[in-house]
Design a protein around this motif. Structure first.
Motif, PDB file in Angstrom:
ATOM      1  N   ASP A 194      41.078  18.983  15.784  1.00 45.16           N
ATOM      2  CA  ASP A 194      40.844  20.067  16.121  1.00 45.16           C
ATOM      3  C   ASP A 194      39.927  20.916  16.065  1.00 45.16           C
ATOM      4  N   GLY A 195      39.096  20.766  16.682  1.00 44.10           N
ATOM      5  CA  GLY A 195      37.797  21.019  16.760  1.00 44.10           C
ATOM      6  C   GLY A 195      37.188  22.162  16.240  1.00 44.10           C
ATOM      7  N   ALA A 196      37.458  21.671  13.982  1.00 50.75           N
ATOM      8  CA  ALA A 196      36.856  22.311  13.354  1.00 50.75           C
ATOM      9  C   ALA A 196      36.606  21.429  11.805  1.00 50.75           C
ATOM     10  N   VAL A 197      35.686  21.219  11.516  1.00 48.77           N
ATOM     11  CA  VAL A 197      35.906  21.186  10.523  1.00 48.77           C
ATOM     12  C   VAL A 197      36.575  20.807   8.667  1.00 48.77           C
ATOM     13  N   SER A 198      37.227  20.519   8.453  1.00 49.71           N
ATOM     14  CA  SER A 198      37.441  20.757   6.801  1.00 49.71           C
ATOM     15  C   SER A 198      36.349  20.340   5.735  1.00 49.71           C
ATOM     16  N   LEU A 199      37.088  21.011   4.905  1.00 51.48           N
ATOM     17  CA  LEU A 199      36.438  20.900   3.464  1.00 51.48           C
ATOM     18  C   LEU A 199      36.093  18.598   3.208  1.00 51.48           C
ATOM     19  N   GLN A 200      37.338  18.626   3.734  1.00 54.23           N
ATOM     20  CA  GLN A 200      37.511  16.818   3.170  1.00 54.23           C
ATOM     21  C   GLN A 200      36.811  16.533   4.136  1.00 54.23           C
ATOM     22  N   GLU A 201      37.466  16.818   5.371  1.00 50.62           N
ATOM     23  CA  GLU A 201      36.049  15.780   6.059  1.00 50.62           C
ATOM     24  C   GLU A 201      34.395  16.140   6.351  1.00 50.62           C
ATOM     25  N   PHE A 202      34.424  17.435   5.976  1.00 50.75           N
ATOM     26  CA  PHE A 202      32.489  17.530   6.145  1.00 50.75           C
ATOM     27  C   PHE A 202      32.141  16.037   4.249  1.00 50.75           C
ATOM     28  N   CYS A 203      33.027  16.004   3.499  1.00 51.25           N
ATOM     29  CA  CYS A 203      32.417  16.027   2.138  1.00 51.25           C
ATOM     30  C   CYS A 203      32.675  14.015   2.082  1.00 51.25           C
ATOM     31  N   ARG A 204      33.617  13.757   2.869  1.00 53.12           N
ATOM     32  CA  ARG A 204      34.183  12.461   3.841  1.00 53.12           C
ATOM     33  C   ARG A 204      32.641  12.032   4.160  1.00 53.12           C
ATOM     34  N   ALA A 205      32.177  12.392   5.579  1.00 49.07           N
ATOM     35  CA  ALA A 205      30.944  12.640   6.202  1.00 49.07           C
ATOM     36  C   ALA A 205      30.191  12.714   5.222  1.00 49.07           C
ATOM     37  N   VAL A 206      29.334  13.229   4.562  1.00 53.11           N
ATOM     38  CA  VAL A 206      28.064  12.884   3.878  1.00 53.11           C
ATOM     39  C   VAL A 206      28.423  11.934   2.497  1.00 53.11           C
ATOM     40  N   ARG A 207      30.024  11.513   1.947  1.00 45.65           N
ATOM     41  CA  ARG A 207      29.582  10.782   0.757  1.00 45.65           C
ATOM     42  C   ARG A 207      30.065   9.898   1.600  1.00 45.65           C
ATOM     43  N   GLY A 208      30.606   9.510   2.190  1.00 48.58           N
ATOM     44  CA  GLY A 208      31.047   7.769   3.108  1.00 48.58           C
ATOM     45  C   GLY A 208      32.385   7.614   1.923  1.00 48.58           C
TER      46      GLY A 208
END
Length: 327
Positions: free
Chosen positions: A140-154
């Motif tokens: 969707d061209g944006a980043v949700s908190l869930q997407e951000f946390c998953r990318a950072v935390r793995g």
């Protein structure tokens, strides 16, 4: 390329050094021709993805690109420095809400720059676009908190993954290896979810939160970059992928364990993580004694069928039953 590179970009010199290191030296004319094919616009450097795609036919997923990994590692270090263990997600949630002024639930590239600036991490607009591409799993061209946390935390820990796998095996009672969304929602019990127990959400709200992501997940690319089938079937891999997202926003292991055990009626757990959703019944024995017994892993058991309840207790090793009373 990582060995000889001095940043996120790949220069002609970096590429030449890398080929030499791999004992694949090219003559200058061949190297010039290859560089021109990779870099037709004459830029000072290109991305690792451009080199990999042309040289070996690999289209590198955004999150695997070196420039993304460098940024993610920097973000992880900033979070570790700034917040004590177990408090990172709560702090991110608060900061995310402050920046997300339109309450869309997601950040644009511009908002992501503001968000990370508050963590002491300065990004260029290009950096923000690169990270959005890496974080944005639903396109969707944006980043949700869930997407951000998953990318950072793995991905979630092996302990959490084993618990989620156990839940899937229990739901998949016929052992087919796949479930449908109606099957999941029918068996999902939110009544003892930690948020419901704490009074922060109703069971109906928790169920709605559980179901909503599946509508978009069924037809978007998964973590490997491969498209899901869109056939309405949920495999163990997809179930684990779903809980990878959920796990990324939960610091507390006991909270996560209790959530899984209670919602999917998995017996066991200790202390604050001990299951409280499996049915307890009062069993009167033939010798006149009685005690409260937990019906273990009771997902799907119909409690209006007392013969089935009695059979389950006997399967658990409870013998000499005279009467079973529901508490």
């Amino acid at each position: 390329l990582q060995r000889f590179g001095k940043g996120s970009g790949v220069t002609r010199g970096t590429m030449e050094a890398a080929f030499t290191f791999m004992a694949t030296s090219l003559r200058p004319r061949a190297l010039d021709a290859l560089w021109m094919r990779i870099n037709p616009h004459g830029a000072d450097s290109v991305t690792f993805q451009q080199v990999a795609k042309l040289c070996v036919g690999i289209d590198v997923p955004p999150r695997a690109r070196p420039e993304v990994r460098v940024k993610l590692e920097t973000i992880r270090q900033k979070l570790q420095q700034r917040y004590p263990p177990g408090q990172g997600v709560a702090a991110l949630r608060r900061g995310f809400a402050v920046i997300d002024r339109d309450r869309s639930g997601a950040l644009s590239a511009k908002e992501l720059v503001q968000f990370l600036d508050k963590l002491g991490l300065r990004l260029t607009p290009y950096d923000a676009d690169v990270l959005i591409a890496a974080f944005d799993r639903n396109g969707d061209g944006a980043v949700s908190l869930q997407e951000f946390c998953r990318a950072v935390r793995g991905p979630m820990s092996s302990t959490r993954a084993a618990l989620v796998t156990q839940a899937f095996r229990q739901i998949d009672s016929d052992g087919s290896g796949s479930l449908t969304l109606p099957e999941l929602t029918e068996r999902y019990d939110a009544s003892k979810h930690p948020e419901v127990i704490a009074g922060r959400l109703t069971a109906e709200q928790v169920v709605a939160d559980f179901v909503a992501p599946w509508d978009t997940r069924m037809n978007v690319a998964d973590a490997t970059g491969e498209s899901r089938s869109g056939d309405g079937v949920i495999t163990l891999a997809e179930f684990l992928d779903y809980y990878d997202d959920t796990s990324a926003t939960i610091d507390d292991d006991e909270y996560f364990e209790l959530m899984i055990r209670n919602c999917w009626h998995l017996s066991g757990g200790e202390g604050a993580a001990q299951n409280t959703s499996c049915k307890r019944v009062l069993v009167e024995f033939k010798d006149g004694t009685q005690r409260v017994v937990e019906i273990t892993n009771d997902l799907g058991l119909k409690f209006d069928n007392m013969q089935a309840v009695r059979r389950r207790l006997e399967q658990q090793g409870v013998k000499d039953i005279a009467v079973v009373k529901l508490k």
